[in-house]
Design a protein around this motif. Structure first.
Motif, PDB file in Angstrom:
ATOM      1  N   MET A   1       0.842  -1.205   0.000  1.00  0.00           N
ATOM      2  CA  MET A   1       0.000   0.000   0.000  1.00  0.00           C
ATOM      3  C   MET A   1       0.877   1.255   0.000  1.00  0.00           C
ATOM      4  O   MET A   1       1.855   1.314   0.727  1.00  0.00           O
ATOM      5  N   ASN A   2       0.516   2.254  -0.861  1.00  0.00           N
ATOM      6  CA  ASN A   2       1.255   3.512  -0.809  1.00  0.00           C
ATOM      7  C   ASN A   2       0.902   4.247   0.493  1.00  0.00           C
ATOM      8  O   ASN A   2      -0.018   3.863   1.194  1.00  0.00           O
ATOM      9  N   GLU A   3       1.649   5.326   0.767  1.00  0.00           N
ATOM     10  CA  GLU A   3       1.426   6.038   2.023  1.00  0.00           C
ATOM     11  C   GLU A   3      -0.021   6.554   2.095  1.00  0.00           C
ATOM     12  O   GLU A   3      -0.560   7.013   1.081  1.00  0.00           O
ATOM     13  N   PHE A   4      -0.650   6.471   3.273  1.00  0.00           N
ATOM     14  CA  PHE A   4      -2.051   6.878   3.422  1.00  0.00           C
ATOM     15  C   PHE A   4      -2.118   8.392   3.567  1.00  0.00           C
ATOM     16  O   PHE A   4      -1.606   8.960   4.515  1.00  0.00           O
ATOM     17  N   ARG A   5      -2.744   9.041   2.597  1.00  0.00           N
ATOM     18  CA  ARG A   5      -2.841  10.505   2.644  1.00  0.00           C
ATOM     19  C   ARG A   5      -4.298  10.927   2.700  1.00  0.00           C
ATOM     20  O   ARG A   5      -5.092  10.490   1.851  1.00  0.00           O
ATOM     21  N   HIS A   6      -4.635  11.757   3.682  1.00  0.00           N
ATOM     22  CA  HIS A   6      -5.983  12.316   3.737  1.00  0.00           C
ATOM     23  C   HIS A   6      -5.935  13.595   4.566  1.00  0.00           C
ATOM     24  O   HIS A   6      -5.389  13.590   5.670  1.00  0.00           O
ATOM     25  N   VAL A   7      -6.469  14.684   4.014  1.00  0.00           N
ATOM     26  CA  VAL A   7      -6.526  15.922   4.795  1.00  0.00           C
ATOM     27  C   VAL A   7      -7.875  15.929   5.513  1.00  0.00           C
ATOM     28  O   VAL A   7      -8.932  15.936   4.870  1.00  0.00           O
ATOM     29  N   THR A   8      -7.828  15.903   6.832  1.00  0.00           N
ATOM     30  CA  THR A   8      -9.057  15.794   7.623  1.00  0.00           C
ATOM     31  C   THR A   8      -9.894  17.066   7.512  1.00  0.00           C
ATOM     32  O   THR A   8      -9.374  18.177   7.613  1.00  0.00           O
ATOM     33  N   VAL A   9     -11.190  16.876   7.336  1.00  0.00           N
ATOM     34  CA  VAL A   9     -12.126  17.991   7.163  1.00  0.00           C
ATOM     35  C   VAL A   9     -12.748  18.338   8.527  1.00  0.00           C
ATOM     36  O   VAL A   9     -13.017  17.444   9.341  1.00  0.00           O
ATOM     37  N   LEU A  10     -12.966  19.611   8.766  1.00  0.00           N
ATOM     38  CA  LEU A  10     -13.612  20.106   9.998  1.00  0.00           C
ATOM     39  C   LEU A  10     -13.026  19.426  11.238  1.00  0.00           C
ATOM     40  O   LEU A  10     -13.760  18.938  12.112  1.00  0.00           O
ATOM     41  N   LEU A  11     -11.703  19.384  11.285  1.00  0.00           N
ATOM     42  CA  LEU A  11     -11.011  18.629  12.338  1.00  0.00           C
ATOM     43  C   LEU A  11     -11.336  19.171  13.735  1.00  0.00           C
ATOM     44  O   LEU A  11     -11.905  18.474  14.573  1.00  0.00           O
ATOM     45  N   ARG A  12     -10.969  20.436  13.973  1.00  0.00           N
ATOM     46  CA  ARG A  12     -11.154  20.983  15.327  1.00  0.00           C
ATOM     47  C   ARG A  12     -12.627  21.098  15.682  1.00  0.00           C
ATOM     48  O   ARG A  12     -13.049  20.801  16.793  1.00  0.00           O
ATOM     49  N   GLU A  13     -13.429  21.504  14.688  1.00  0.00           N
ATOM     50  CA  GLU A  13     -14.861  21.712  14.935  1.00  0.00           C
ATOM     51  C   GLU A  13     -15.527  20.407  15.375  1.00  0.00           C
ATOM     52  O   GLU A  13     -16.335  20.384  16.309  1.00  0.00           O
ATOM     53  N   THR A  14     -15.165  19.310  14.700  1.00  0.00           N
ATOM     54  CA  THR A  14     -15.824  18.028  14.999  1.00  0.00           C
ATOM     55  C   THR A  14     -15.372  17.495  16.353  1.00  0.00           C
ATOM     56  O   THR A  14     -16.189  17.054  17.171  1.00  0.00           O
ATOM     57  N   VAL A  15     -14.066  17.549  16.583  1.00  0.00           N
ATOM     58  CA  VAL A  15     -13.556  17.011  17.854  1.00  0.00           C
ATOM     59  C   VAL A  15     -14.081  17.855  19.020  1.00  0.00           C
ATOM     60  O   VAL A  15     -14.526  17.311  20.031  1.00  0.00           O
ATOM     61  N   SER A  16     -14.102  19.177  18.865  1.00  0.00           N
ATOM     62  CA  SER A  16     -14.573  19.966  20.014  1.00  0.00           C
ATOM     63  C   SER A  16     -16.076  19.793  20.204  1.00  0.00           C
ATOM     64  O   SER A  16     -16.568  19.881  21.336  1.00  0.00           O
ATOM     65  N   ALA A  17     -16.827  19.481  19.134  1.00  0.00           N
ATOM     66  CA  ALA A  17     -18.270  19.226  19.296  1.00  0.00           C
ATOM     67  C   ALA A  17     -18.512  18.028  20.203  1.00  0.00           C
ATOM     68  O   ALA A  17     -19.561  17.922  20.841  1.00  0.00           O
ATOM     69  N   LEU A  18     -17.549  17.123  20.273  1.00  0.00           N
ATOM     70  CA  LEU A  18     -17.723  15.939  21.129  1.00  0.00           C
ATOM     71  C   LEU A  18     -17.393  16.227  22.601  1.00  0.00           C
ATOM     72  O   LEU A  18     -17.544  15.356  23.455  1.00  0.00           O
ATOM     73  N   ARG A  19     -16.915  17.405  22.879  1.00  0.00           N
ATOM     74  CA  ARG A  19     -16.532  17.821  24.241  1.00  0.00           C
ATOM     75  C   ARG A  19     -15.648  16.751  24.911  1.00  0.00           C
ATOM     76  O   ARG A  19     -16.025  16.173  25.949  1.00  0.00           O
TER      77      ARG A  19
END
Ligand SMILES: C[S@@+](CC[C@H](N)C(=O)[O-])C[C@H]1O[C@@H](n2cnc3c(N)ncnc32)[C@H](O)[C@@H]1O
Length: 304
Positions: A1-19
């Motif tokens: 497998m080639n290197e796994f590349r993905h730019v995470t969307v709404l990273l801070r917004e989603t994680v902070s929504a989970l408190r």
């Protein structure tokens, strides 16, 4: 497998929504490259537990590598539609879903998700079961038309389905670019100027191949039932069909008494089970940095 590349969307917004709180118990139902899981882990200060779930073996390999030796993260291959069976002792403080495909899936030509490079027409997230090639070469014309219409609102569904059937009567449709060329030839020239004419067909086949939309609303309701009181379900959608499933689930969970207005007192005993937060969209800066974020929308439901 080639290197796994993905730019995470709404990273801070989603994680902070989970408190996130230290010692908490979380489920990332579409963990992909582990972007959301990674920040969540930081926020819970490596205490508590995160279940990182994905149906794609490439994502699982990348997650196992990224979180090796990290006792707070458990990596599981599976479909979040079956979360109730996979996690029989729930009580999650937060659950997140970032729907759709990862950049790794889109940008790895041999996975067959992209019409930009020639590859076998695959599109299976689990790398198992019928491929998109099987669908386009075996389904009858009305079924192909229905897939294109129902999963992508493709206005040239009849023309494209007819072209697929005509083409395969000569020789099977084997590759992504062969299908993309056939679509481009089947639609009017004006449509070709509105963006790549194969975009919607590829999305529809991906949905059909992976069963991403059928039963999505029920899967969201069942995930919601795995939350503790005050736990939150955060879902990122990328188009109106995904968002509609989340909105329907939200409507059911936030609905209260269903007694006719003329009843003096409530006899149904139903009360809202969730509170819905205001939707969150990516900032212009995020869209500038990562154009794949442009259609993202985050909705959050909190269990009462
Ligand atoms: C947009 S990516 C997630 C990226 C991730 N949030 C990150 O930051 O790296 C979506 C992922 O969800 C997975 N996926 C899609 N549908 C799924 C399902 N029903 N069950 C489990 N995983 C799923 C895909 O295989 C893909 O890896």
């Amino acid at each position: 497998m080639n290197e796994f590349r993905h730019v995470t969307v709404l990273l801070r917004e989603t994680v902070s929504a989970l408190r996130p709180r230290p010692g908490g118990h979380y489920l990332d139902g579409t963990a992909g490259g582990g972007g959301h899981t990674g920040l969540l882990l930081e926020k819970i200060q490596h205490t508590g537990r995160i279940e990182a779930l994905d149906r794609d073996p490439d994502a699982i390999a990348a997650l196992k590598k990224r979180f090796a030796g990290e006792p707070a993260v458990t990596v599981t291959q599976g479909n979040f539609f079956q979360a109730a069976r996979l996690f029989p002792h729930p009580g999650f403080h937060g659950i997140l879903l970032d729907l759709g495909v990862s950049s790794h899936q889109l940008d790895t030509p041999e996975r067959g998700f992209s019409f930009h490079t020639s590859a076998p027409l695959d599109m299976r997230m689990e790398q198992d079961g019928p491929t998109a090639r099987d669908l386009v070469n075996t389904l009858d014309e009305p079924s192909l038309r229905r897939i294109l219409r129902d999963y992508a609102q493709e206005k040239y569904a009849p023309q494209i389905a007819r072209a697929m059937v005509a083409q395969r009567s000569a020789a099977p449709i084997e590759t992504t670019t062969q299908l993309a060329d056939l679509i481009a030839a089947a639609v009017p020239a004006a449509y070709r100027r509105e963006g790549h004419p194969a975009r919607k067909t590829f999305m529809a086949l991906r949905y059909a191949c992976n069963g991403e939309l059928d039963g999505l609303e029920e899967a969201l309701l069942s995930l919601f039932n795995l939350l503790q009181p005050e736990g939150r379900l955060a879902v990122i959608t990328f188009n109106s069909l995904e968002d509609a499933a989340m909105k329907r689930a939200a409507r059911q969970l936030t609905a209260g008494c269903t007694c006719p207005p003329e009843f003096p007192v409530c006899v149904c005993g139903k009360s809202p089970r969730a509170h819905s937060l205001k939707p969150v969209f990516p900032s212009p800066e995020e869209i500038e940095r990562n154009p794949r974020a442009r259609s993202a929308k985050l909705r959050v439901l909190e269990r009462r």
